[in-house]
Design an enzyme around this catalytic site. Sequence first.
Site, PDB file in Angstrom:
ATOM      1  N   CYS A 156     -33.358  39.360 -54.927  1.00  0.00           N
ATOM      2  CA  CYS A 156     -33.049  38.981 -56.315  1.00  0.00           C
ATOM      3  C   CYS A 156     -34.279  38.996 -57.222  1.00  0.00           C
ATOM      4  O   CYS A 156     -34.146  38.969 -58.441  1.00  0.00           O
ATOM      5  CB  CYS A 156     -32.401  37.606 -56.351  1.00  0.00           C
ATOM      6  SG  CYS A 156     -30.762  37.615 -55.646  1.00  0.00           S
TER       7      CYS A 156
HETATM    8  N1  COA Z   1     -12.585  27.897 -52.437  1.00  0.00           N
HETATM    9  C1  COA Z   1     -12.303  26.595 -52.283  1.00  0.00           C
HETATM   10  N2  COA Z   1     -13.112  25.730 -51.654  1.00  0.00           N
HETATM   11  C2  COA Z   1     -14.240  26.232 -51.120  1.00  0.00           C
HETATM   12  C3  COA Z   1     -14.600  27.596 -51.247  1.00  0.00           C
HETATM   13  C4  COA Z   1     -13.700  28.434 -51.916  1.00  0.00           C
HETATM   14  N3  COA Z   1     -13.946  29.735 -52.084  1.00  0.00           N
HETATM   15  N4  COA Z   1     -15.785  27.791 -50.644  1.00  0.00           N
HETATM   16  C5  COA Z   1     -16.185  26.594 -50.158  1.00  0.00           C
HETATM   17  N5  COA Z   1     -15.245  25.653 -50.446  1.00  0.00           N
HETATM   18  C6  COA Z   1     -15.248  24.239 -50.077  1.00  0.00           C
HETATM   19  C7  COA Z   1     -15.938  23.998 -48.750  1.00  0.00           C
HETATM   20  O1  COA Z   1     -15.025  24.187 -47.697  1.00  0.00           O
HETATM   21  C8  COA Z   1     -16.406  22.578 -48.887  1.00  0.00           C
HETATM   22  O2  COA Z   1     -15.320  21.720 -48.599  1.00  0.00           O
HETATM   23  P1  COA Z   1     -15.550  20.349 -47.783  1.00  0.00           P
HETATM   24  O3  COA Z   1     -16.492  19.539 -48.632  1.00  0.00           O
HETATM   25  O4  COA Z   1     -14.181  19.798 -47.671  1.00  0.00           O
HETATM   26  O5  COA Z   1     -16.170  20.767 -46.475  1.00  0.00           O
HETATM   27  C9  COA Z   1     -16.714  22.439 -50.377  1.00  0.00           C
HETATM   28  O6  COA Z   1     -16.006  23.482 -51.011  1.00  0.00           O
HETATM   29  C10 COA Z   1     -18.193  22.539 -50.689  1.00  0.00           C
HETATM   30  O7  COA Z   1     -18.722  23.743 -50.094  1.00  0.00           O
HETATM   31  P2  COA Z   1     -20.205  24.174 -50.271  1.00  0.00           P
HETATM   32  O8  COA Z   1     -20.422  25.518 -49.640  1.00  0.00           O
HETATM   33  O9  COA Z   1     -21.102  23.063 -49.831  1.00  0.00           O
HETATM   34  O10 COA Z   1     -20.230  24.376 -51.860  1.00  0.00           O
HETATM   35  P3  COA Z   1     -21.402  24.197 -52.896  1.00  0.00           P
HETATM   36  O11 COA Z   1     -21.015  23.141 -53.836  1.00  0.00           O
HETATM   37  O12 COA Z   1     -22.748  24.132 -52.229  1.00  0.00           O
HETATM   38  O13 COA Z   1     -21.330  25.590 -53.680  1.00  0.00           O
HETATM   39  C11 COA Z   1     -22.472  27.710 -53.767  1.00  0.00           C
HETATM   40  C12 COA Z   1     -21.479  26.826 -53.010  1.00  0.00           C
HETATM   41  C13 COA Z   1     -22.716  28.959 -52.939  1.00  0.00           C
HETATM   42  C14 COA Z   1     -21.848  28.107 -55.108  1.00  0.00           C
HETATM   43  C15 COA Z   1     -23.807  26.939 -54.019  1.00  0.00           C
HETATM   44  O14 COA Z   1     -24.268  26.387 -52.822  1.00  0.00           O
HETATM   45  C16 COA Z   1     -24.897  27.808 -54.592  1.00  0.00           C
HETATM   46  O15 COA Z   1     -24.751  28.438 -55.604  1.00  0.00           O
HETATM   47  N6  COA Z   1     -26.079  27.786 -53.953  1.00  0.00           N
HETATM   48  C17 COA Z   1     -27.236  28.559 -54.390  1.00  0.00           C
HETATM   49  C18 COA Z   1     -26.947  29.963 -54.114  1.00  0.00           C
HETATM   50  C19 COA Z   1     -28.015  30.907 -54.519  1.00  0.00           C
HETATM   51  O16 COA Z   1     -28.725  30.771 -55.474  1.00  0.00           O
HETATM   52  N7  COA Z   1     -28.096  31.944 -53.754  1.00  0.00           N
HETATM   53  C20 COA Z   1     -28.956  32.999 -54.050  1.00  0.00           C
HETATM   54  C21 COA Z   1     -28.194  34.182 -53.699  1.00  0.00           C
HETATM   55  S1  COA Z   1     -29.055  35.574 -54.204  1.00  0.00           S
END
Ligand code: COA
Length: 372
Positions: A156
């Site tokens: 990125c």
């Molecule tokens: N739809 C519905 N629920 C979902 C889901 C989806 N597509 N994906 C995950 N969930 C649920 C999970 O099962 C979890 O449920 P639980 O609490 O009952 O176990 C809950 O949502 C939280 O999941 P989590 O993965 O911890 O979500 P988050 O709030 O951390 O958000 C991201 C996920 C990826 C959006 C976030 O972590 C993020 O943006 N991180 C930084 C990413 C980044 O900058 N990456 C660089 C890439 S280049």
Amino acid sequence: MTMPAITGHGVFTPSLSISNDELVEAFNAYADRWNAENAGAIAAGEAETMTHSSADFIFSASGIESRYVLDKDGVLDPARMFPHLAARPDDAPGHMAEMAVDACTKALDMAGRAGAEVDLVICAASNHERAYPAVAIEIQQLLGAGGFAFDMNVACSSATFGIQAAADMIRAGSVKRALVVCPEICSAHLEWRDRDCHFIFGDVCTAVLVEAAEEAQGDHWKIHSTRCATQFSNNIRNNNGFLRRTHDQMEDRRDMQFMQNGRKVFKEVLPMVSAHILGHLDEEGWQADDLKRLWLHQANKTMNDFIGKKVLGRVPEDGEQPNILQDYANTSSAGSIIAFSKHSDDMPKGARGVICSFGAGYSVGSVLLERA
Ligand code: COA
């Protein structure tokens, strides 16, 4: 010393887009199929039921509403969940080169330059269509550019690292005019069948033209200074490198597509990025108050809100830290450049801003700009 400048920029946006609702409908159909096909294993406790995705979750967790893609049908086909992007014959322009030419032409037009006046093309992207010859050299040829060209990959952060390389070479006098182009076909390295990340990425291509400020023929942005930093982490990883064997083997290998530990990335990258920007400003004798705009990497809205607040020491006002991720999703290295390209024209001469990208590596790159 020569002051490098961004004299042109351009964005290629694919004509097709996928809304969260469309994406979730396809994912849920895929999940239902998978659950039906694996009903026996699920009943025997050998496999877990695949849970539905949710458009509300996607928006609230990331701020993403939609994404552009080169191919929509393949991604939304529950029996496929992968774009149709056939390998091009060796004598036809590749997918990356084709989108790169569009973005580069826009950047060159803005700067009033022809391809033949360019003597460096850097193709800076998270994934490259082939190992070699470098995609950048194909772009160089299609544009009729001279000099030399090379590919680079800092995930990125590729755009800002590419801008630093180009700016340094212009300062040193080894090149006169450089295109830093970021063709990001993220749809090809996203695992669309993984609920935790299927919503994250989109496709796009950006380009910036970098030349000496004194050569600029019109409006431009002086590149005051650039800073790059890296620190190894496996929390964002894609193992689809040159050791890849057959497609069949890949199918069963989750590590051959984008993988991340999103929570950890969130926690570990945030402090790294805000400290990096503040340190860079400090070294250059700039104050946070000098910044009229922050063009940040576009991965997650909450993350950007946090960085903006930490850097400015207050909640950013409307327009100070523009997001484009609601329309484009995460477009890897291109995100901060799309934000810059679409949200910089209104700024007056003398206005200062920072482009900052961050991601896998970990890596973070910042570019301090002033409108001339
Ligand atoms: N739809 C519905 N629920 C979902 C889901 C989806 N597509 N994906 C995950 N969930 C649920 C999970 O099962 C979890 O449920 P639980 O609490 O009952 O176990 C809950 O949502 C939280 O999941 P989590 O993965 O911890 O979500 P988050 O709030 O951390 O958000 C991201 C996920 C990826 C959006 C976030 O972590 C993020 O943006 N991180 C930084 C990413 C980044 O900058 N990456 C660089 C890439 S280049």
